[in-house]
Design an enzyme around this catalytic site. Structure first.
Site, PDB file in Angstrom:
ATOM      1  CG  ASP A 226     -59.346 -87.729  17.580  1.00  0.00           C
ATOM      2  OD1 ASP A 226     -60.356 -87.074  17.893  1.00  0.00           O
ATOM      3  OD2 ASP A 226     -58.778 -87.617  16.484  1.00  0.00           O
TER       4      ASP A 226
ATOM      5  CD  GLN B 202     -61.048 -83.978  10.393  1.00  0.00           C
ATOM      6  OE1 GLN B 202     -61.006 -83.244  11.372  1.00  0.00           O
ATOM      7  NE2 GLN B 202     -62.027 -84.846  10.204  1.00  0.00           N
TER       8      GLN B 202
ATOM      9  CE  LYS C  81     -62.874 -81.918  14.577  1.00  0.00           C
ATOM     10  NZ  LYS C  81     -62.318 -83.096  13.898  1.00  0.00           N
TER      11      LYS C  81
END
Length: 297
Positions: free
Chosen positions: A119, A96, A52
């Protein structure tokens, strides 16, 4: 002949367009920033975060990475999130998952500023999605929609079956499919581990999305001729090769490809799209926070 849905190629096109959006924002004095937070020593999580951050660098997003000792008190993670919430150079925050057992995952999600929750998991953002006014679409469901759009696979009036009811994929994708919007207007069934006669449900579907987290769970006998098959699963299975394992999806690819009209491979299907849509959400967050309009892909 079955059409192979190339997620790598579509994601590459989207990243190229996002690079242009970043350049437009920079011309207005705005550099999008994405903070990733890792509180784990899990090798897979470390790899995901590294990928990412590399994606951010490629498109011009400022990547900020914070690592926290998995043994540290939960307060350290929450203090870090609070600092990032208040940092004007950070437009998006991604913690994460998974986090250690002594940290409440739901509280972590709630701690992130909804305007920076790229997210799309914060309860406020989930509510907006269900209400048809999404701030951020969760990355994997949004990526699935983009694949269908790029390959001109019609959802309007289609019978769609989503196999899996996770908060990350199954529930939000089903909500997106039923909405009166582009890549929506589908008649949608959500199936799961307690669904009776799953094959009867998937066998009647025009679009089957496999997101159950079970290796090669759905095979060609469960799919009608010409259906579109979207495989969200990524599973490691033992294999007789140098690595000792292979990556497979939730679909038995060989048998499904023989009957499907279009299908995503694993790897190279949905996975690259998930990462591309994270960049999309980060740029959208920066645009909205700065009050600068950009035309996202």
């Amino acid at each position: 002949m079955t059409e192979i849905i190339d997620g790598k190629a579509v994601a590459s096109d989207i990243r190229e367009e996002i690079t242009g959006c970043v350049e437009n924002l920079e011309a207005e004095g705005v550099t999008p920033g994405l903070a990733t937070v890792l509180m784990s020593d899990d090798a897979a999580s470390e790899t995901y975060v590294s990928m990412k951050q590399r994606d951010c660098e490629e498109v011009g997003i400022n990547g900020i990475h914070v690592e926290i000792d998995p043994e540290a008190p939960a307060k350290e993670l929450f203090d870090t999130i609070d600092d990032l919430n208040n940092d004007p150079e950070v437009n998006g925050i991604l913690v994460q998952l998974p986090v250690p057992d002594h940290v409440d995952k739901r509280e972590v999600i709630r701690a992130i500023d909804p305007a920076k929750d790229v997210d799309g998991f914060h309860p406020e953002n989930v509510g907006r999605l269900v209400a048809g006014d999404a701030r951020f679409k969760p990355c994997t469901p949004h990526g699935v929609q983009k694949l269908l759009e790029y390959y001109e696979i019609e959802t309007e009036g289609a019978d769609a079956v989503v196999v899996g009811r996770s908060d990350i994929v199954g529930k939000p994708l089903a909500n997106l499919f039923i909405q009166k919007a582009p890549q929506g207007n589908a008649t949608t069934t959500v199936c799961h581990s307690r669904t009776d006669d799953l094959a009867a449900k998937t066998g009647d579907a025009d679009i089957v999305v496999a997101a159950a987290g079970v290796p090669e769970f759905i095979d060609g006998s469960m799919i009608q001729e010409g259906a579109t098959v979207i495989d969200v699963g990524v599973n490691r299975v033992d294999a007789d090769n140098d690595k000792g394992y292979a990556l497979v999806g939730d679909v038995d690819y060989e048998s499904a490809e023989a009957v499907a009209g279009a299908i995503t491979p694993v790897p190279g299907g949905v996975g690259p799209m998930t990462r591309a849509m994270l960049l999309y959400n980060t740029v959208k967050a920066a645009s909205e926070q700065a009050g600068v309009d950009v035309e996202l892909p």
